[in-house]
Structure formats: structure tokens, C-alpha cells
Design a protein around this motif. Structure first.
Motif, mmCIF file in Angstrom:
data_model
loop_
_atom_site.group_PDB
_atom_site.id
_atom_site.type_symbol
_atom_site.label_atom_id
_atom_site.label_comp_id
_atom_site.label_asym_id
_atom_site.label_seq_id
_atom_site.Cartn_x
_atom_site.Cartn_y
_atom_site.Cartn_z
ATOM 1 N N GLY A 1 0.770 -1.219 -0.068
ATOM 2 C CA GLY A 1 -0.046 -0.007 -0.139
ATOM 3 C C GLY A 1 1.009 1.286 -0.051
ATOM 4 O O GLY A 1 0.496 2.125 -0.718
ATOM 5 N N VAL A 2 2.131 1.254 0.780
ATOM 6 C CA VAL A 2 3.117 2.323 0.817
ATOM 7 C C VAL A 2 3.375 2.542 -0.657
ATOM 8 O O VAL A 2 3.749 3.658 -1.117
ATOM 9 C CB VAL A 2 3.906 1.997 2.059
ATOM 10 C CG1 VAL A 2 5.185 3.199 1.768
ATOM 11 C CG2 VAL A 2 3.451 2.279 3.090
ATOM 12 N N GLN A 3 3.828 1.325 -1.384
ATOM 13 C CA GLN A 3 4.403 1.425 -2.428
ATOM 14 C C GLN A 3 3.526 2.043 -3.357
ATOM 15 O O GLN A 3 3.721 2.878 -4.291
ATOM 16 C CB GLN A 3 4.744 -0.045 -3.013
ATOM 17 C CG GLN A 3 5.448 -0.100 -4.313
ATOM 18 C CD GLN A 3 5.911 -1.318 -4.719
ATOM 19 O OE1 GLN A 3 5.564 -2.366 -4.243
ATOM 20 N NE2 GLN A 3 6.607 -1.570 -5.921
ATOM 21 N N ASP A 4 2.211 1.853 -3.234
ATOM 22 C CA ASP A 4 1.495 2.081 -4.392
ATOM 23 C C ASP A 4 1.190 3.829 -4.345
ATOM 24 O O ASP A 4 0.873 4.319 -5.074
ATOM 25 C CB ASP A 4 -0.122 1.644 -4.335
ATOM 26 C CG ASP A 4 -0.199 0.117 -4.863
ATOM 27 O OD1 ASP A 4 0.610 -0.385 -5.284
ATOM 28 O OD2 ASP A 4 -1.026 -0.614 -4.389
ATOM 29 N N PHE A 5 1.242 4.248 -2.845
ATOM 30 C CA PHE A 5 1.043 5.493 -2.753
ATOM 31 C C PHE A 5 2.110 6.213 -3.092
ATOM 32 O O PHE A 5 2.187 7.456 -3.794
ATOM 33 C CB PHE A 5 0.905 5.938 -1.072
ATOM 34 C CG PHE A 5 1.030 7.182 -0.765
ATOM 35 C CD1 PHE A 5 -0.174 8.091 -0.826
ATOM 36 C CD2 PHE A 5 1.981 7.893 -0.258
ATOM 37 C CE1 PHE A 5 0.004 9.351 -0.694
ATOM 38 C CE2 PHE A 5 2.260 9.238 0.245
ATOM 39 C CZ PHE A 5 1.179 9.926 -0.089
#
Length: 96
Positions: A50-54
Motif C-alpha cells: 500500500g505504501v508502494q502504491d502511494f
């Protein structure tokens, strides 16, 4: 992100009539893949994805949206730094 053949097969209905070699079509297929991807949110790997997508989304944006993303990340880092600072202060106060 995977083989372009796999992406075309996966989103065949959504991409009807679009040129599979067009960069905008490929970007749209990647967007659909991100939207339909299921990952567990209760694991460390799920949170990190999720952090990578953000981060990927923030890197693609420009202008005010990028500024807002930078401010959000800065506030999160400020909160982490303050938490560590106060925790270390309490630990040092207990030891001495």
C-alpha cells in the motif's frame, strides 16, 4: 508488472477496441490491475504494498497533488520522529 499478453487476457473485456501497443492503453491496463489487485491488508507485506502504491502515485502526480503528498509524508515522518524522541527521553529518564 508482468507480461503484456497476460494483461491483455486479464482485461480483455475492458480493452475491446483499443490498440494493445498504445502507451495509454498499457497505462490503463496497469491501472485496472492495481484497482483489481487483492492483497491482505493485515500483514506487513500488504501494508508495504500500500505504501508502494502511494509512493508510485505521488511520483506520477504534479502540482498541488504532489505538494499534498509531500506534506502528508512529512507529517507522518514528523510524528514518527517525535514519538521516537519522547520515547528515548523517557528511557533515558528511567535509566538515570
Amino acid at each position: 508488472m508482468g507480461d503484456s499478453k497476460d494483461e491483455r487476457e486479464k482485461f480483455q473485456e475492458e480493452l475491446i477496441g483499443l490498440d494493445p501497443h498504445d502507451p495509454e492503453t498499457k497505462a490503463f491496463a496497469e491501472h485496472l490491475d492495481r484497482m483489481k489487485r487483492e492483497r491482505p491488508g493485515y500483514t506487513v507485506e500488504g501494508y508495504l504494498e500500500g505504501v508502494q502504491d502511494f509512493a508510485d502515485s505521488a511520483n506520477r502526480t504534479t502540482g498541488q497533488q504532489r505538494l499534498v503528498a509531500v506534506v502528508v509524508v512529512g507529517l507522518i515522518l514528523l510524528g514518527v520522529i517525535l514519538t521516537i524522541w519522547f520515547a528515548l527521553g523517557d528511557i533515558i529518564a528511567i535509566i538515570f
